[in-house]
Scaffold this motif. Structure first.
Motif, mmCIF file in Angstrom:
data_model
loop_
_atom_site.group_PDB
_atom_site.id
_atom_site.type_symbol
_atom_site.label_atom_id
_atom_site.label_comp_id
_atom_site.label_asym_id
_atom_site.label_seq_id
_atom_site.Cartn_x
_atom_site.Cartn_y
_atom_site.Cartn_z
ATOM 1 N N THR A 74 -24.387 -8.315 28.890
ATOM 2 C CA THR A 74 -23.533 -9.165 28.065
ATOM 3 C C THR A 74 -23.662 -10.605 28.546
ATOM 4 N N LEU A 75 -23.890 -11.502 27.599
ATOM 5 C CA LEU A 75 -24.063 -12.922 27.900
ATOM 6 C C LEU A 75 -23.027 -13.739 27.135
ATOM 7 N N PRO A 76 -22.483 -14.738 27.771
ATOM 8 C CA PRO A 76 -21.630 -15.650 27.008
ATOM 9 C C PRO A 76 -22.523 -16.576 26.186
ATOM 10 N N ALA A 77 -22.071 -16.940 25.015
ATOM 11 C CA ALA A 77 -22.794 -17.896 24.183
ATOM 12 C C ALA A 77 -21.769 -18.711 23.416
ATOM 13 N N VAL A 78 -22.188 -19.876 22.957
ATOM 14 C CA VAL A 78 -21.303 -20.738 22.181
ATOM 15 C C VAL A 78 -22.001 -21.097 20.883
ATOM 16 N N LEU A 79 -21.317 -20.810 19.775
ATOM 17 C CA LEU A 79 -21.782 -21.262 18.468
ATOM 18 C C LEU A 79 -21.169 -22.623 18.202
ATOM 19 N N GLN A 80 -21.952 -23.526 17.619
ATOM 20 C CA GLN A 80 -21.466 -24.881 17.373
ATOM 21 C C GLN A 80 -21.914 -25.342 15.994
ATOM 22 N N TYR A 81 -21.006 -26.045 15.328
ATOM 23 C CA TYR A 81 -21.290 -26.631 14.015
ATOM 24 C C TYR A 81 -20.722 -28.035 14.000
ATOM 25 N N ASP A 82 -21.545 -28.987 13.612
ATOM 26 C CA ASP A 82 -21.142 -30.397 13.549
ATOM 27 C C ASP A 82 -21.280 -30.855 12.104
ATOM 28 N N ARG A 83 -20.205 -31.307 11.517
ATOM 29 C CA ARG A 83 -20.288 -31.650 10.094
ATOM 30 C C ARG A 83 -21.201 -32.841 9.813
ATOM 31 N N THR A 84 -21.584 -33.614 10.844
ATOM 32 C CA THR A 84 -22.548 -34.696 10.608
ATOM 33 C C THR A 84 -23.977 -34.158 10.501
ATOM 34 N N ASP A 85 -24.166 -32.894 10.826
ATOM 35 C CA ASP A 85 -25.456 -32.202 10.650
ATOM 36 C C ASP A 85 -25.132 -30.905 9.911
ATOM 37 N N PRO A 86 -24.730 -31.012 8.636
ATOM 38 C CA PRO A 86 -24.046 -29.926 7.947
ATOM 39 C C PRO A 86 -24.879 -28.693 7.607
ATOM 40 N N PHE A 87 -26.180 -28.765 7.757
ATOM 41 C CA PHE A 87 -27.008 -27.597 7.460
ATOM 42 C C PHE A 87 -27.264 -26.743 8.702
ATOM 43 N N ALA A 88 -26.965 -27.258 9.887
ATOM 44 C CA ALA A 88 -27.409 -26.629 11.134
ATOM 45 C C ALA A 88 -26.290 -25.941 11.904
ATOM 46 N N ILE A 89 -26.678 -24.844 12.545
ATOM 47 C CA ILE A 89 -25.844 -24.130 13.510
ATOM 48 C C ILE A 89 -26.592 -24.207 14.836
ATOM 49 N N ARG A 90 -25.865 -24.340 15.922
ATOM 50 C CA ARG A 90 -26.470 -24.279 17.245
ATOM 51 C C ARG A 90 -25.862 -23.108 18.001
ATOM 52 N N MET A 91 -26.697 -22.426 18.750
ATOM 53 C CA MET A 91 -26.218 -21.349 19.616
ATOM 54 C C MET A 91 -26.734 -21.655 21.009
ATOM 55 N N ALA A 92 -25.809 -21.836 21.940
ATOM 56 C CA ALA A 92 -26.176 -22.222 23.306
ATOM 57 C C ALA A 92 -25.834 -21.103 24.277
ATOM 58 N N PHE A 93 -26.755 -20.895 25.214
ATOM 59 C CA PHE A 93 -26.565 -19.937 26.296
ATOM 60 C C PHE A 93 -26.495 -20.733 27.595
ATOM 61 N N PRO A 94 -25.470 -20.515 28.419
ATOM 62 C CA PRO A 94 -25.322 -21.304 29.648
ATOM 63 C C PRO A 94 -26.412 -20.990 30.662
ATOM 64 N N ALA A 95 -26.605 -21.912 31.588
ATOM 65 C CA ALA A 95 -27.672 -21.809 32.597
ATOM 66 C C ALA A 95 -27.718 -20.458 33.315
ATOM 67 N N PRO A 96 -26.600 -19.923 33.783
ATOM 68 C CA PRO A 96 -26.677 -18.649 34.517
ATOM 69 C C PRO A 96 -27.192 -17.480 33.658
ATOM 70 N N ALA A 97 -27.131 -17.624 32.341
ATOM 71 C CA ALA A 97 -27.543 -16.537 31.453
ATOM 72 C C ALA A 97 -29.017 -16.605 31.062
ATOM 73 N N THR A 98 -29.741 -17.613 31.551
ATOM 74 C CA THR A 98 -31.129 -17.789 31.125
ATOM 75 C C THR A 98 -32.102 -17.579 32.285
ATOM 76 N N LEU A 99 -33.325 -17.254 31.943
ATOM 77 C CA LEU A 99 -34.362 -17.064 32.959
ATOM 78 C C LEU A 99 -34.711 -18.372 33.664
ATOM 79 N N GLU A 100 -34.628 -19.486 32.922
ATOM 80 C CA GLU A 100 -35.000 -20.787 33.469
ATOM 81 C C GLU A 100 -33.916 -21.389 34.370
#
Length: 138
Positions: free
Chosen positions: A22-48
């Motif tokens: 199980t990984l924490p993630a954050v979905l983000q939507y900014d109305r100034t970029d109304p077509f896009a969704i961002r999904m971010a995974f924090p540093a501890p959850a990634t291989l890099e």
């Protein structure tokens, strides 16, 4: 004025092992970029060991919860009754995560309250986008 919606979700990494991490993630939507969704995974959850963020269209997320969608770096499809699979394709490999479909639908409802589907063009800042594209300052 930027209005941003963020929602934390739990993603389950699909791995070759029977146990899914199980990984924490954050979905983000900014109305100034109304077509896009961002999904971010924090540093501890990634291989890099650094935060990894993927950007894809709101339309892709909406479509992918009901049927297989996407042909590029991000592909989305339903999985069972209550999950959605998001596949992230990169040169290093493919990451697949399961997210509860109800969490995704709740997030999309919030984005649609902020920017209704079909009204995205009203929220675009074309002057800023053109300035960014041409490398100038405003």
């Amino acid at each position: 004025m930027s209005i941003v919606i963020e929602q934390s979700v739990q993603a389950r990494m699909v791995a070759s092992a029977p146990q899914m991490e199980t990984l924490p993630a954050v979905l983000q939507y900014d109305r100034t970029d109304p077509f896009a969704i961002r999904m971010a995974f924090p540093a501890p959850a990634t291989l890099e060991g650094t935060e990894v963020s993927w950007e894809f269209s709101r339309e892709l997320l909406t479509a992918g919860m009901d049927k297989r969608a996407g042909v590029g770096d991000v592909r989305i499809r339903p999985f069972g009754y209550d999950r959605t699979v998001l596949e992230f394709h990169a040169p290093e490999g493919i990451a697949m995560v399961h997210v509860r479909t109800a969490d995704l639908r709740r997030f999309l409802r919030r984005t649609q309250q902020l920017v209704p589907v079909g009204a995205e063009h009203r929220f675009l800042d074309l002057d800023r986008s053109l300035t960014d594209l041409l490398g100038g300052s405003r």
